[in-house]
Design a protein around this motif. Structure first.
Motif, short mmCIF file in Angstrom:
data_model
loop_
_atom_site.label_atom_id
_atom_site.label_comp_id
_atom_site.label_asym_id
_atom_site.label_seq_id
_atom_site.Cartn_x
_atom_site.Cartn_y
_atom_site.Cartn_z
N LEU A 139 -1.29 2.96 10.62
CA LEU A 139 -0.73 2.11 11.68
C LEU A 139 -1.10 0.65 11.43
O LEU A 139 -0.26 -0.25 11.56
CB LEU A 139 -1.28 2.58 13.04
CG LEU A 139 -0.66 1.95 14.29
CD1 LEU A 139 0.81 2.30 14.39
CD2 LEU A 139 -1.40 2.43 15.53
N LEU A 140 -2.35 0.42 11.07
CA LEU A 140 -2.77 -0.95 10.75
C LEU A 140 -2.06 -1.47 9.50
O LEU A 140 -1.61 -2.63 9.46
CB LEU A 140 -4.28 -0.98 10.54
CG LEU A 140 -5.14 -0.97 11.80
CD1 LEU A 140 -6.59 -0.68 11.46
CD2 LEU A 140 -5.02 -2.29 12.53
N LYS A 141 -1.97 -0.64 8.46
CA LYS A 141 -1.34 -1.06 7.21
C LYS A 141 0.08 -1.56 7.44
O LYS A 141 0.48 -2.63 6.97
CB LYS A 141 -1.30 0.10 6.21
CG LYS A 141 -2.56 0.30 5.40
CD LYS A 141 -2.54 1.63 4.66
CE LYS A 141 -1.31 1.84 3.83
NZ LYS A 141 -1.34 3.13 3.10
N PHE A 142 0.84 -0.76 8.16
CA PHE A 142 2.27 -1.02 8.26
C PHE A 142 2.64 -2.04 9.33
O PHE A 142 3.67 -2.70 9.21
CB PHE A 142 3.02 0.29 8.53
CG PHE A 142 2.79 1.35 7.48
CD1 PHE A 142 2.70 1.02 6.14
CD2 PHE A 142 2.66 2.68 7.83
CE1 PHE A 142 2.48 1.99 5.17
CE2 PHE A 142 2.44 3.66 6.88
CZ PHE A 142 2.35 3.32 5.54
N HIS A 143 1.81 -2.18 10.37
CA HIS A 143 2.24 -3.03 11.49
C HIS A 143 1.35 -4.23 11.74
O HIS A 143 1.82 -5.21 12.29
CB HIS A 143 2.35 -2.19 12.76
CG HIS A 143 3.38 -1.11 12.63
ND1 HIS A 143 4.72 -1.38 12.47
CD2 HIS A 143 3.27 0.22 12.57
CE1 HIS A 143 5.39 -0.25 12.33
NE2 HIS A 143 4.53 0.74 12.38
N ARG A 144 0.09 -4.18 11.34
CA ARG A 144 -0.73 -5.37 11.51
C ARG A 144 -0.85 -6.13 10.20
O ARG A 144 -0.85 -7.35 10.18
CB ARG A 144 -2.12 -4.96 12.03
CG ARG A 144 -2.98 -6.14 12.47
CD ARG A 144 -2.27 -7.00 13.51
NE ARG A 144 -1.95 -6.27 14.70
CZ ARG A 144 -2.74 -6.13 15.75
NH1 ARG A 144 -3.93 -6.68 15.74
NH2 ARG A 144 -2.34 -5.48 16.83
N LEU A 145 -0.93 -5.40 9.10
CA LEU A 145 -1.05 -6.05 7.80
C LEU A 145 0.29 -6.25 7.11
O LEU A 145 0.38 -6.92 6.09
CB LEU A 145 -1.97 -5.22 6.90
CG LEU A 145 -3.38 -4.95 7.45
CD1 LEU A 145 -4.17 -4.10 6.47
CD2 LEU A 145 -4.11 -6.24 7.75
N MET A 195 6.13 7.21 11.11
CA MET A 195 5.54 8.43 11.67
C MET A 195 6.44 9.64 11.42
O MET A 195 5.97 10.75 11.14
CB MET A 195 5.31 8.25 13.17
CG MET A 195 4.56 9.37 13.85
SD MET A 195 4.40 9.07 15.63
CE MET A 195 3.05 7.90 15.65
N ASP A 196 7.75 9.45 11.50
CA ASP A 196 8.70 10.55 11.32
C ASP A 196 9.36 10.53 9.94
O ASP A 196 10.31 11.27 9.70
CB ASP A 196 9.79 10.48 12.39
CG ASP A 196 9.25 10.76 13.78
OD1 ASP A 196 8.17 11.37 13.89
OD2 ASP A 196 9.89 10.36 14.76
N ALA A 197 8.86 9.68 9.06
CA ALA A 197 9.52 9.53 7.77
C ALA A 197 9.38 10.77 6.90
O ALA A 197 8.34 11.45 6.91
CB ALA A 197 8.95 8.32 7.03
N TYR A 198 10.42 11.07 6.16
CA TYR A 198 10.39 12.14 5.16
C TYR A 198 9.57 11.65 3.97
O TYR A 198 9.74 10.52 3.50
CB TYR A 198 11.81 12.49 4.73
CG TYR A 198 11.90 13.54 3.66
CD1 TYR A 198 11.81 14.89 3.97
CD2 TYR A 198 12.07 13.19 2.32
CE1 TYR A 198 11.90 15.87 2.98
CE2 TYR A 198 12.16 14.15 1.32
CZ TYR A 198 12.07 15.49 1.66
OH TYR A 198 12.15 16.44 0.68
N ASP A 212 10.63 2.20 17.82
CA ASP A 212 11.43 2.08 16.60
C ASP A 212 10.56 1.68 15.41
O ASP A 212 10.78 2.14 14.29
CB ASP A 212 12.54 1.05 16.81
CG ASP A 212 13.57 1.53 17.84
OD1 ASP A 212 13.60 2.75 18.12
OD2 ASP A 212 14.31 0.69 18.38
N GLN A 213 9.56 0.83 15.65
CA GLN A 213 8.68 0.41 14.56
C GLN A 213 7.79 1.55 14.08
O GLN A 213 7.67 1.80 12.88
CB GLN A 213 7.81 -0.76 15.02
CG GLN A 213 8.58 -2.05 15.25
CD GLN A 213 7.71 -3.11 15.89
OE1 GLN A 213 6.59 -2.84 16.33
NE2 GLN A 213 8.22 -4.32 15.95
#
Length: 491
Positions: free
Chosen positions: A226-232, A202-205, A196-197
């Motif tokens: 991936l790092l930008k959105f989920h780690r940072l 990844m599937d965003a318009y 979901d995260q």
């Protein structure tokens, strides 16, 4: 008043403490016992050693191993994880998967997951392993989507998973209860939360380009988003950072400010590159194994590029070297060249490749990463945002296709001949195109393989997939181009 029997009390208390100790030891042994994974041989350690991400990002190994049997319909073909491009060489686990015991054996990816490939030199021959290469056949997105789809599948139940594990070996009664009541439900929940995260972006318009982000496809990854959105924890944006994995051969050691790393030169410290890559693979600042990461960093500086596996025309290659120097290639791509591992501005007339990967790594992202480990022994401070792409070395270039940072050009011939670059081609095969150099991309059966998901269809019209630019050498004659390609086989 009744006299207290102190001896009896001591025995009862002692018994309770002993029982608590036994229970505590059992809980530690089954859930927290940590058995380090390291190998004396540096190559074996790179292939199977732990980088410290099993606790945070690992999956109980017996569950991981059983998933292809439980959910084969979610894989592109037979062969389990091999159908996704993972490389096996006689062990139960493929190269790039460490199995470390933290209570129970746990499977997690390591650096080799994105840096091993194969080449099939002759038809019918066993593939050769290219350690440190770009993982040209690996479908990273497909691997993650398989895990998520299996977790959501009605077959993924405690009974179903335990039964699959039983068929592969024995479980004690106690271990069966642990898997049934704890590990299977927790694994399912964790995978669905991750789905979901990650699929949220990844599937965003993407309004600015008129459709969703492109699929990564074989040999590619969007690691830094991936790092930008989920780690940072930066807010979602419209950037697209899908790019090829990079080879690790003969990486120059860190000399502060002298060399740039990653496609866009977002860091100039090989140490920070190695540590941040481990964090991108699921390790945390507190869990990553600094000794192991340091060992891998040293391995990268020594790892040799694989030699071209076919005959080379020596005279033609010698002429190609002269073309290489005369055309200015050496200044960018040879160690000691004036622009070797320097960031070349994207607005340079002959560069002007697809901008998406460069624009993805924003100044805000660089600043956030530099803050990420403040107060720890890591303390990043060399991340930055740039305005171009790095002039990378050409070690083993015959084995690193497709070319450019986003893998949009299938062969060296097409790189030197922009007018002939195909709009659509296929990625993921391991046979070499001996004339044009690169992997075969247009064989007769590739369309059918793509429909099954065994290779990836690459469309250069999709956002982030542009094949324009890098026109250096385009003006050369056909003979000079063929000589130059022959020389590059020797690198």
């Amino acid at each position: 008043m009744r006299k207290i029997d102190r001896a009896k009390v001591r025995r009862v208390v002692g018994g309770l403490l002993l029982l608590a100790g036994v229970i505590g030891l059992f809980v530690w042994y089954k859930f927290f016992r940590d058995v380090q994974v390291s190998y004396a041989d540096d190559d074996e350690n790179f292939k199977y050693g732990s980088i410290g991400n099993e606790e945070n990002a690992g999956i109980p190994y017996l569950i991981w191993k059983a998933l292809p049997e439980i959910c084969p319909q979610h894989l592109p073909g037979p062969g389990g994880y091999a159908s996704l491009g993972m490389v096996y060489e006689g062990r139960e686990a493929p190269i790039g998967i460490s199995v470390r015991t933290i209570g129970v054996p746990r499977a997690a990816i390591n650096c080799a997951f994105c840096h091993v490939s194969t080449v099939r030199v002759e038809e019918g021959a066993a593939p050769r392993v290219l350690l440190g290469a770009t993982s040209a056949q690996l479908d990273v997105e497909g691997y993650n989507r398989f895990l998520w789809a299996c977790a959501a599948d009605p077959r993924f139940t405690p009974d179903g998973v335990v039964e699959a594990i039983r068929r592969a070996g024995e479980l004690s009664w106690i271990d069966e209860q642990i898997y049934r009541r704890v590990l299977v439900p927790r694994t399912r929940t964790a995978l669905l939360e991750q789905r979901d995260q990650v699929t949220a972006w990844m599937d965003a318009y993407v309004p600015s380009v008129g459709h969703r982000r492109p699929r990564w496809g074989r040999g590619r990854i969007d690691l830094f988003n991936l790092l930008k959105f989920h780690r940072l924890n930066l807010p979602l944006d419209e950037t697209i950072g899908v790019s090829d994995m990079m080879p690790l051969w003969q990486m120059p050691p860190s000399v502060r400010g002298n060399y740039s790393y990653f496609w866009d030169g977002l860091n100039d410290s090989l140490t920070e590159v190695a540590i941040s890559s481990a964090i991108g693979s699921g390790a945390t600042v507190s869990s990553l194994d600094r000794d192991q990461i340091g060992r891998i960093e040293r391995w990268m500086t020594r790892a040799p590029a694989p030699p071209y596996p076919y005959a080379i025309d020596g005279a033609l290659a010698a002429e190609g070297r002269r073309v290489y120097v005369r055309s200015g290639c050496a200044g960018c791509h040879d160690t000691g060249g004036a622009r070797y591992r320097a960031v070349i501005p994207l607005d340079e007339q002959e560069l002007r490749t697809d901008r998406s990967r460069m624009e993805m790594w924003t100044p805000e992202a660089a600043a956030a990463f530099n803050r990420h480990a403040e107060g720890t022994k890591i303390d990043f401070d060399r991340f930055r945002s740039t305005t171009g792409y790095v002039a990378t070395p050409l070690h083993g270039i015959w084995a690193t296709g497709p070319y450019l940072h986003n893998g949009s050009v299938p062969t060296l011939w097409h790189l030197l001949t922009p007018a002939e670059r195909p709009r659509v081609f296929y990625r993921g095969l391991s046979e070499v195109d001996r004339e044009r150099v690169g992997f075969i991309h247009d064989a007769a059966d590739t369309t059918a393989l793509a429909r099954k998901g065994l290779v990836s269809r690459y469309d250069t019209s999709e956002p982030g997939n542009g094949n324009q630019g890098h026109t250096y050498g385009a003006e050369l004659s056909r003979d000079d181009k063929m000589a130059l390609i022959e020389y590059m086989k020797t690198l």
